[in-house]
Enzyme design. Structure first.
Site, PDB file in Angstrom:
ATOM      1  N   SER A  64       0.699  -1.512  -0.023  1.00  0.00           N
ATOM      2  CA  SER A  64      -0.062   0.351  -0.136  1.00  0.00           C
ATOM      3  C   SER A  64       0.380   1.327   0.116  1.00  0.00           C
ATOM      4  CB  SER A  64      -1.165  -0.035   1.254  1.00  0.00           C
ATOM      5  OG  SER A  64      -1.406   1.156   1.632  1.00  0.00           O
ATOM      6  N   TYR A 122      -0.921  -1.466  10.073  1.00  0.00           N
ATOM      7  CA  TYR A 122      -1.370  -0.976   9.063  1.00  0.00           C
ATOM      8  C   TYR A 122       0.083  -1.020   7.708  1.00  0.00           C
ATOM      9  CZ  TYR A 122      -3.850  -1.372   4.301  1.00  0.00           C
ATOM     10  OH  TYR A 122      -4.243  -1.106   2.869  1.00  0.00           O
ATOM     11  N   LYS A 131       2.269  -3.782   5.924  1.00  0.00           N
ATOM     12  CA  LYS A 131       1.894  -3.516   4.574  1.00  0.00           C
ATOM     13  C   LYS A 131       3.397  -3.391   4.182  1.00  0.00           C
ATOM     14  CE  LYS A 131      -1.575  -3.463   2.641  1.00  0.00           C
ATOM     15  NZ  LYS A 131      -2.301  -5.114   2.413  1.00  0.00           N
TER      16      LYS A 131
END
Ligand code: NAD
Length: 249
Positions: A140, A155, A159
């Site tokens: 991401s 998160y 990623k």
């Protein structure tokens, strides 16, 4: 027809408006036999059926080694080969650093990072034995710019971990002609983002995107097709930014 006769596993592809489903549809249109792996058996089966004849939908939690192993065994029993793995399953949580509990951390890292490792481990022996294969990992823009859109720091970490894992696997598996690349999507309009964003916030974000729009799942699916196919035959260890110019570096 860029994937004629290829067998492609895509995780997290049951979600109807998701990146995985768009990728599954695109791969099927290009001649691949597609295996959708997702949490719910019926949803995975329905998603596979929506692609047409000859595809397969299986239930597995990508974070659980036994379920992953069993799913990959079923793929081999049905098709006898695996050519492509897209590590797409992922979840996010909009939390600030101090709000992240150990359970939140485990949940988010388990799907993206542990899941990417476990799925890759399960298919690598087959790709090696075949002397070819392509693994595509969904990272991401959050990993590259330090979050700040709606995924929490855990998160971003998951990623960013995916990028490191993919690069290290690329280095290790290159001699076997197994390529490993990542995609770093920007803000893509799917269920992960859909409900979480007010119009005002959306407009503010779009102002910072040179191409002037959010991404569509198809934008990412097209990049996955490129990385899965022989069009990218000399690419390994790369990260493809699919972000409309949101982050240029
Ligand atoms: P989505 O929520 O539409 O789909 C995610 C899918 O993963 C769902 O079908 C879900 O059931 C499945 N899943 C969740 N946990 C799982 C598990 N443990 N095992 C198997 N399947 C599991 O999400 P999306 O927006 O299509 O995102 C796809 C990938 O792209 C994710 O890895 C996400 O982090 C990444 N990504 C998305 C965006 C975006 O803006 N949408 C941006 C950057 C990266």
């Amino acid at each position: 027809m860029l994937l004629n006769g290829k067998v492609a596993i895509i995780t997290g592809a049951a979600s109807a408006r998701g990146i995985g489903r768009a990728t599954a549809t695109t791969f099927a249109e290009h001649g691949a036999k597609v295996v959708i792996i997702d949490l719910d058996a019926a949803a995975a089966r329905d998603a596979a059926a929506s692609l047409g004849e000859g595809h397969l939908g299986l239930a597995a939690n990508v974070a659980l080694p036994a379920e992953v192993q069993q799913a990959v065994e079923q793929v081999l029993a049905r098709y006898g080969r695996i050519d492509v793995l897209v590590n797409n399953a992922g979840i996010t949580q909009p939390l600030k650093t101090l709000a992240i509990t150990p359970a939140d951390y485990d949940k988010v890292l388990d799907v993206s990072l542990r899941g990417t490792l476990l799925m890759s481990q399960a298919v690598i022996p087959t790709l090696r034995a075949q002397g070819s294969g392509s693994i595509v990992c969904l990272s991401s823009v959050s990993a590259q710019r330090g979050g700040g859109i709606f995924g929490g720091p855990h998160y971003s970490a998951a990623k960013a971990g995916v990028l490191g894992l993919a690069k290290a696997m690329a280095r290790e598996l290159g001699p076997d002609n197994v390529r490993v690349n990542s995609i770093a999507p920007g803000l893509i309009h799917t269920d992960i983002t859909g409900g979480l964003m007010q119009d005002e916030r959306r407009h503010a974000i779009i102002e910072g995107i040179p191409l002037g729009r959010l991404g569509a799942a198809q934008d990412v699916a097209n990049a996955a097709l490129f990385l899965a196919s022989e069009l990218s035959s000399y690419l390994t260890g790369t990260t493809l930014d699919v972000n409309g110019g949101m982050l240029i570096h």
